[in-house]
Design an enzyme around this catalytic site. Structure first.
Site, PDB file in Angstrom:
ATOM      1  N   ASP A 126      65.231  29.343  -5.679  1.00  0.00           N
ATOM      2  CA  ASP A 126      64.417  30.015  -4.669  1.00  0.00           C
ATOM      3  C   ASP A 126      64.458  29.132  -3.427  1.00  0.00           C
ATOM      4  O   ASP A 126      63.776  28.111  -3.364  1.00  0.00           O
ATOM      5  CB  ASP A 126      62.981  30.184  -5.169  1.00  0.00           C
ATOM      6  CG  ASP A 126      62.094  30.898  -4.165  1.00  0.00           C
ATOM      7  OD1 ASP A 126      62.610  31.728  -3.387  1.00  0.00           O
ATOM      8  OD2 ASP A 126      60.875  30.630  -4.158  1.00  0.00           O
TER       9      ASP A 126
ATOM     10  N   GLU B 129      68.173  33.610  -4.435  1.00  0.00           N
ATOM     11  CA  GLU B 129      67.485  34.759  -3.856  1.00  0.00           C
ATOM     12  C   GLU B 129      67.878  34.933  -2.396  1.00  0.00           C
ATOM     13  O   GLU B 129      67.992  33.959  -1.654  1.00  0.00           O
ATOM     14  CB  GLU B 129      65.967  34.571  -3.977  1.00  0.00           C
ATOM     15  CG  GLU B 129      65.178  35.807  -3.609  1.00  0.00           C
ATOM     16  CD  GLU B 129      63.705  35.653  -3.916  1.00  0.00           C
ATOM     17  OE1 GLU B 129      63.244  36.269  -4.887  1.00  0.00           O
ATOM     18  OE2 GLU B 129      63.026  34.904  -3.191  1.00  0.00           O
TER      19      GLU B 129
ATOM     20  N   ASP C   2      57.157  28.323  -6.445  1.00  0.00           N
ATOM     21  CA  ASP C   2      58.586  28.385  -6.117  1.00  0.00           C
ATOM     22  C   ASP C   2      59.444  28.201  -7.365  1.00  0.00           C
ATOM     23  O   ASP C   2      60.490  28.836  -7.514  1.00  0.00           O
ATOM     24  CB  ASP C   2      58.948  27.332  -5.063  1.00  0.00           C
ATOM     25  CG  ASP C   2      58.253  27.587  -3.731  1.00  0.00           C
ATOM     26  OD1 ASP C   2      58.177  28.758  -3.319  1.00  0.00           O
ATOM     27  OD2 ASP C   2      57.781  26.621  -3.109  1.00  0.00           O
TER      28      ASP C   2
END
Length: 176
Positions: free
Chosen positions: A7, A66, A138
């Protein structure tokens, strides 16, 4: 087979590694990388070095990152894009295939709803990876990205093929 989920973030970059054997998912590790320094170049270098250590230490077989979304703050979006570049570069430099997923796709894959709240994502990550202790939001997102990629690989039959290759008797390492 081990899958690394990332992430991306300039200040905090979440990462998570899971082990995939058939339809079974198991937590390996997760964490948050905090960039050091005040200048952009220092922060990017810090992310690069720390993420390189994660990849070397956990030896993933695949990675997923992502996608970022564009918001009204163009400068912030550009900086996040640069951190995302590090997130793509490090696993690619280690010879891994790197997949990319939109946030809504990750949420739909893990929770079943594309517009799920962060709390719902964290809850489903904990359900799918029993006993996991999340290093933060996260890291939870990174594990969700890894789970999403594992589901994608399972649907394509790649997990079985990789597990056979890695466990082959010709001396390749075994998958845990």
């Amino acid at each position: 087979m081990r899958v690394l989920g990332i992430d991306p973030g300039l200040r905090n970059l979440g990462w998570g590694v899971i082990s995939v054997q058939g339809s079974r998912l198991r937590h390996v590790a997760n964490g948050q990388i905090r960039s050091e320094g005040s200048e952009l170049a220092q922060r990017l270098l810090s992310l690069y070095r720390q993420l390189t250590e994660v990849v070397a230490g956990h030896a993933p077989d695949a990675a997923a990152v992502e996608h970022t979304f564009v918001n009204k703050d163009a400068t912030g979006t550009l900086k996040l894009g640069q951190a995302r570049g590090i997130a793509l570069l490090v696993p690619a430099a280690a010879g891994l295939e790197v997949a990319e997923y939109a946030p809504n796709h990750v949420k739909k894959s893990v929770v079943g709803v594309g517009h799920a709240a962060k709390e719902q994502v964290q809850h489903m990550v904990k359900l799918q990876l029993p006993g996991v202790v999340l290093a933060g939001a996260d890291a939870a997102d990174a594990l969700a990205i890894a789970i999403c990629h594992a589901h994608h690989l399972q649907s394509r039959g790649k997990v079985v093929a990789v597990n056979r290759t890695v466990a082959a008797p010709d001396g390749l390492r075994s998958v845990s």
